[in-house]
Structure formats: C-alpha cells, structure tokens
Enzyme design. Structure first.
Site, short mmCIF file in Angstrom:
data_model
loop_
_atom_site.label_atom_id
_atom_site.label_comp_id
_atom_site.label_asym_id
_atom_site.label_seq_id
_atom_site.Cartn_x
_atom_site.Cartn_y
_atom_site.Cartn_z
N ASP A 51 3.38 17.20 5.14
CA ASP A 51 4.58 17.51 4.35
C ASP A 51 5.30 18.74 4.93
O ASP A 51 4.73 19.49 5.73
CB ASP A 51 4.15 17.77 2.90
CG ASP A 51 5.22 17.38 1.89
OD1 ASP A 51 6.39 17.27 2.28
OD2 ASP A 51 4.86 17.21 0.71
N ASP A 89 11.12 10.90 -2.32
CA ASP A 89 10.24 11.10 -3.48
C ASP A 89 10.67 10.23 -4.65
O ASP A 89 10.06 10.28 -5.71
CB ASP A 89 10.27 12.57 -3.91
CG ASP A 89 9.30 13.41 -3.09
OD1 ASP A 89 8.53 12.83 -2.31
OD2 ASP A 89 9.32 14.65 -3.23
C1 DGJ Z 1 6.65 16.69 -1.66
C2 DGJ Z 1 6.35 15.27 -1.30
O1 DGJ Z 1 7.53 14.61 -0.95
C3 DGJ Z 1 5.63 14.61 -2.45
O2 DGJ Z 1 5.42 13.26 -2.18
C4 DGJ Z 1 4.34 15.33 -2.70
O3 DGJ Z 1 3.48 15.16 -1.61
C5 DGJ Z 1 4.61 16.80 -2.95
N1 DGJ Z 1 5.42 17.37 -1.93
C6 DGJ Z 1 3.32 17.57 -3.06
O4 DGJ Z 1 3.54 18.90 -3.18
#
Ligand code: DGJ
Length: 728
Positions: free
Chosen positions: A457, A526
């Site tokens: 991430d 997301d």
């Molecule tokens: C941002 C990501 O896009 C999410 O899917 C998740 O992994 C969160 N971070 C976790 O902090």
C-alpha cells in the site's frame, strides 16, 4: 543547417508502422500509425518527398520539421525534447545524429549535443502488440582536459511523437479516492494540453492514457493515438498543437518525468534514464488501444501465469479488530466458500491498533498476536489457501520506533514537517540504511510466515519530498524514491521468486506500467460499490487486462459510498477481474454464503476465458446502460455483462450488437444464473431471453454480432450475465 535525406528505418508490428528518416543532422518521424506494408525504396523516397509542408509567411525560411529530438535549433516552438542548463549557460541544445542501429522491432538512435555536453540514446521498441515504447538515456561523458565540470541541470526530457491533423479530440483521465480512472473529453485546442503529476505517485487523478483521436471515436470505432507514461512518480504529459503544426503533422503527444529544480544534475560520467513512454495507435477505437496494451502486458515473461486465486481480503471484514478467533472463523468460512487466497490487511504489526501509529515497525504486534501470525497462517495454509499480508513500506507514523530512532530517514524538510496525511509521512528509501532495514524486515516476515502475496500500500502523496542530506541541505527526492522502491520490490522478489505483490495506493492511486513491471495486480479502488466499480473497472481496463485488476465483492451496504446494492450486481461486477471478497463472511447468512459459493465456482469456471480473452465494450446511446464482455481470441466463447446503473427515459434497448463477435457462423446463447438474476423493469421477454434462462438458445452471428439482440430492461443497479459459444 541543411538536411540530408537518407535511408529510412521501418518498424512494423500488428498493423502498426513507425517510419523514421535517418537524416542529418537529425532524423525525423515520417509516419506513426497504420501499417504501410513493405516499403520499397521508391515508397520510402515518396514518404520523404512528401514529408515537408510549405514554407509559411513570416516563418522560418525552411519547411518546419518534426524531428526525433525537437528543439529550438530546428525552429521548434513547442515543448522541447530536453531542457536544462549548466550554471545558467548551455541552454540551446544542438543535437545531431551520430549513429543508428536497427534490430528486429527496435531502432536505437545515438545523438550528441556539444552545447549541453550530452550523449543521448533514443530507443524505439515496437512490441509485437503494436505498442511503441520510447526510452531516452542522457549521459554526460567523462570530462576530458579543459572540459567544463559543472553539472548540467536537466529540467525536462519529453518523448514526443507526431499525430495527424485529423486527431482533433482529446480524452484523458482524472479522479479522486473511490472514483479513480474517470474520463474527461473535449476538443483539442491550439496550445498545450498539459497534465502535470506532482503527487509523487500517479495519483487517483492520473492522466493514465492521454488519447487523441478523430472526433467521435468510440470503444469500437475510430482512429486513436494514445500515450501512457510508465512511471510511478511525478510526470508531465502533453498534447500540443501549434498553428504551424508539427512538420506535416498536426500535433504532438509527449510524456516524461516531471523533474524538480536541481533534481537531476548530471556531472561528467552521470546518466539519466527516462521512464518508458508507451505510444499506441489503433483504427479500432478505444477497444483497439486496450487490446494492444493487454497484449503487451500478457506478452511479458513475468505476466502471472497461474489461475488468479479467488481472494478474501480482511479489510472491510474486520478493519483493525484482529481477534484471532474471529479471523480463524473467517478463514474457515472463506475456505468453505471456495476462497484460494486470504489476505490479512492492515493492523497486524507493532502498535498498529488504528491508523495513527505503527507504520515503520514491521514486526508482529505481540499484544494482539501473542503466538505471532502462525495460528492464522497455519489455518490458511491448512485449508490449502495462499496467505497474503498487507504492508506499507514507504510510510512511517511519527508514533513509531522507526520515526523516533531514525528521524533522518524521513523524506521531508529537515526544518519542520509539513502536514501529515492519514497521520503518516514518507520514508526516504534512497537512504541506504532505511532501504536495508525495510528489505530485511520484509524478507523476514515473508520467510517466517511463508507469505505468498503482499498487498503493498501507499497512502500518502509525496509533498515536500526532500532527502535530508548529511551536509544539512535538503534535496529533491521523488526520482530517487521511485527508483529505490522499484529496487526494493525487485530485491524482495529476487529473494522470493514466487512472491506476488499487489500495487495499492489508497485504492488506485499507483496504477502505472512502471510499478506493474514488478507487481502482479493493482487494487483499482477502495470503492466496492458496483455502480461506481463498473465505471472504475471499465476505464482501469483501458490499460490493464482483467487478470491484473483486483475486483472484490463487498457487503450489501457499501462502506465507502453508503449505497445499498443487489447481491447479483455485486457478484457480476466483481467477476470481471481478479475476483475476491471484501466482506465479513461471519456476518452473512448461510443462504448468502451459499450464493457466494456458487459465484466462486462460476468465477473459477470462467476465469480461463476472462483472463485470456479480448475485452470488449459496446458503444451505447443510453448512458445508464453498459454492455461489456470478454471474447476468446478465436471468438468461440464469450461472456457479456449487461448493466443498468440508473433509470433512463429510453424504455427499451432495441437491438444491441454483441461487440467482438463475427457476423457469420452459428452460435448459442444462455443466461448464467449462478450469480442470481437481475430485477427487471418489464413484464416479460424478449423471447430469446426467456428461453435462454432455461438453457442454450441457438442464434447466428448475423443476429448476435450483426443485426443485434434486444436486451431486457433491468431495474437500476442490476446486471445480467450472458454466455455465448460457437456451434461446432
Ligand atoms: C488503503 C487501502 O486502499 C485499503 O484497501 C486498505 O488496505 C487500507 N489502506 C488499510 O490501511
């Protein structure tokens, strides 16, 4: 300087021709577009003869040229191929050809500039897919006696290719968190249409694919020219049209890295290599461009070759609530449902009870995981599933041991930090100690828990991204940061050859072909709300084939949009990608889990087609409906998703051609019902649909791909899955 005409170099692949006249002092691009066939000497001469426009009033006394390295020296008034200075001097490069090499699919031009004292290697590589990759390398030769040793400050390098006057409409992309890859479109005006990315990552608003086309181009039709900058840092993209044109061409497409002042200072012996700029042409609309990118990516030796495992990601299921009993139950239910990979998301490492602390401390939190991750890993592997783990190596919370012990590792001004973002800052990966620490930490975790997959991430933009120098000076650090993260991933993968990595950045804020050269899929957004996802996936798919795009079924109530959506719509939306589940299975009824299980089996049945076929998108006049699908290369098998995102005034679709099918030959059609059926906004029919609910209905290509098929009217927020196979 007078030009001399010379032989031409011709690269050809998959219906694309790229022709360069190897003239002096600089070669020029004669053609980039449709295949011109085998060029005889006479043909090449004719191309050269017709490569000059008129000498205009109040203009240069020569016809203007669009060379491979446009600068003011040849009267170019647009974006130059390179810019820079040596202590305020050497600002007017005079680049000339010193050598040319042609290899199969590749043309390498060697150029030299005595003014800026640079040797330039310009490489054009035409992939079998028809995508033309352009890379430039600028080298400051080692200083000889009497040579100026002052560094050459490079301020920009842009790969430029000409497009014809008829390319008069521009399409590119923007977006935000949970609404990535949003197209924007309009007429190409005079001047520069410039997109600058200053976020230190491509961003949720990445230009993504800067496209020029003959007005009216669509998914299936029209002539289009596109550019993608394959780089995960700052970028500059330009579509530029000046009144005088670009030689006999109308405009240019250009791209490269956006460099901060002083970021690249070339001392004698130093070298700068640009990102790969991918130029792509098609006369078959946006699907034609997508096809070429998908073929390019699928042709890579490192393209994922194994069936893309159905994934369960724990984020929306448990967030930071890492109770082992809950996670073990989730793992059991996942296995029962047919999941093949379980990914433990954020929250497992030291001090990480919420998003305010812990980033940087990459050891398992003993307070939450007293036996380490072993109980979960063993359960997951025991079920025959792969184990995946979330990491965010480039980031640090001030509330972490890393930040407390190594303040010099921050990629931030030494005098005072700017605002935090999600309570975090960026680690300077170009700091060797930080890089070594991260490689060691990741290596240990991957080794200890036999991690099969990392969700990597990146949740903060790189603002004021300066490296804190030992001399107390802060220097721009985005370029070095991108190179360092690439090296880190490469080193980790080198140690763990089977390890797969997902590029995630608050969803889809780091989706580019630079990061994808070393990762195995992206997390497009997301947002798991299928209404939003239909748009995000269709446009993320403009570059990436479905197997590289994570697509998960969320719960009925979207966590990021608040919308409540139908189960079958969520299933069918997530089917067209690398599918997974982002939901708390322990909160689902046995009936709901049975539905998920049927959908999981359907995904596994269809994935060989979904992950190898051609992506097709229909041009429809009703914006509230979508028709997209995947068609096998030989058109013997296809699946289509007919979607309604909102109501519209049009009461019915009328005949709709199924894109990508030939208009000849016999086919049969059925509706796949495993993922459930859509709610309909109609009383009954069409007749073929009623019949296809019960099984195969023979229908010829002349109807399916030719005359078209009337499709049922769905309620908003519904989708239907149609399967087509050829009759043998
Ligand atoms: C941002 C990501 O896009 C999410 O899917 C998740 O992994 C969160 N971070 C976790 O902090």
């Amino acid at each position: 300087m007078p030009r001399t005409t010379a032989r031409t170099a011709h690269l050809r692949a998959a219906g694309v021709s790229f022709v360069v006249e190897l003239s002096s002092p600089l070669p020029r691009i004669l053609h980039w577009g449709a295949d011109l066939g085998d060029l005889t000497d006479e043909d090449a001469d004719a191309l050269t003869l017709t490569a000059d426009g008129a000498v205009l009033n109040s203009a240069l006394d020569l016809p203007r040229q669009c060379t491979v390295w446009p600068t003011e020296a040849d009267g170019w008034s647009g974006t130059p191929a390179h810019q820079g200075h040596r202590g305020g001097t050497a600002t007017t490069p005079r680049v000339r050809l010193t050598g040319a090499e042609e290899r199969p699919g590749e043309l390498v031009l060697r150029l030299a500039d005595e003014v800026s004292e640079l040797d330039i290697t310009l490489t054009y590589r035409l992939d079998p897919s028809g995508v033309l990759g352009v890379v430039t390398e600028l080298t400051r030769p080692v200083a000889g006696p009497g040579q100026d040793r002052a560094p050459y400050d490079l301020t920009g390098v842009t790969a430029l290719l000409p497009v014809p006057h008829r390319a008069d409409e521009v399409l590119d992309f923007t977006g935000k968190w949970c609404r990535e890859a949003s197209p924007q479109r309009g007429g190409l005006r005079f001047g520069s249409h410039v997109r600058e990315v200053r976020r230190g990552r491509p961003g949720a608003d990445s230009p993504y694919l800067l496209t020029l086309g003959v007005p009216g181009f669509g998914f299936r039709t029209g002539e289009v020219w596109g550019l993608h900058v394959g780089w995960s840092g700052n970028q500059r993209w330009v579509a530029e049209r000046l009144p005088e044109g670009a030689g006999v061409h109308g405009a240019v497409l250009g791209g490269g890295e956006l460099l901060a002042p002083g970021e690249i200072r070339l001392a004698p012996g130093d070298r700068y290599t640009s990102p790969v700029c991918h130029f792509v042409w098609s006369d078959a609309g946006l699907d034609g461009l997508a096809d070429r990118f998908h073929n390019l990516l699928r042709g890579r030796p490192a393209h994922p070759a194994t069936p893309r495992p159905l994934t369960l990601n724990t984020w929306e299921a448990v967030y930071f609530d890492h109770r082992i009993d809950r996670l073990l139950e989730l793992a059991d239910l996942a296995a029962e449902t047919g999941v093949e990979r379980l990914v433990l998301d954020d929250g497992w490492f030291a001090g990480r009870r919420d998003d305010t602390a812990g980033l940087g401390d990459w050891t398992v939190d003993p307070a939450v995981w007293p036996q380490g991750l072993t109980p979960l890993v063993e359960r997951v592997h025991g079920h025959g599933m792969q184990f995946g783990l979330w990491v965010e190596p480039e980031m640090v919370n001030p509330d972490s041991d890393m930040a407390r012990e190594h303040p010099d590792w921050l990629l931030a001004p030494s005098q005072g930090l700017g605002p935090s973002w999600r309570h975090q800052y960026v680690v300077n990966l170009a700091h060797q100690d930080a890089w070594d620490y991260l490689l060691k930490s990741l290596d240990e975790i991957v080794t200890r828990y036999a991690v099969d997959y990392l969700k990597w991430d990146h949740n903060r933009e790189l603002h004021e991204a300066v490296a804190r120098g030992a001399d107390g000076a802060d220097r721009p650090g985005v370029h070095a940061q991108v190179e360092a993260v690439y090296r880190l991933i490469d080193a980790l993968k080198g140690r763990h050859p089977g390890l797969e990595i997902e590029s995630c950045a608050s969803g889809g804020a780091r989706v580019d072909l630079g990061i994808l050269a070393r990762t195995d899929r992206v997390w497009a957004s997301d947002c798991n709300d299928p209404v939003e996802r239909q748009a995000i996936q269709r446009w993320t798919g403009q570059l990436l084939p479905p197997e590289l795009v994570g697509t998960h079924v969320g719960g009925p109530h979207s966590h990021t949009s608040g919308r409540v959506t139908a189960e079958s719509f969520r299933y069918l939306t997530a089917l067209f990608g690398h599918a997974g589940i982002e939901d708390d299975l322990t909160a689902r009824t046995p009936q709901e889990r049975a539905g998920l299980k049927r959908w999981a089996a359907l995904y596994k049945e269809l994935r060989p087609l979904l992950h190898s076929g051609r992506v097709v998108r229909a041009d429809l006049t009703d914006d509230a409906t979508l028709l997209h699908g995947v068609v096998a290369d030989d058109a013997s098998h296809a699946v289509y998703c007919w979607v309604r995102t909102a109501t519209s005034t049009k009461a019915q679709s009328g005949r709709v051609q199924l894109p990508g099918l030939p208009t000849r030959g016999g086919y049969r059609v059925r509706v796949r019902t495993e993922a459930g059926l859509p709610a309909l906004h109609q009383t009954s029919g069409p007749a073929w649909f009623t019949a296809a609910l019960d099984g195969w209905v023979p229908l010829p290509g002349s109807v399916l791909g030719g005359a078209g098929l009337p499709l049922p009217t769905l309620e908003p927020g519904q989708a239907l899955l149609i399967e087509v196979t050829a009759l043998r």
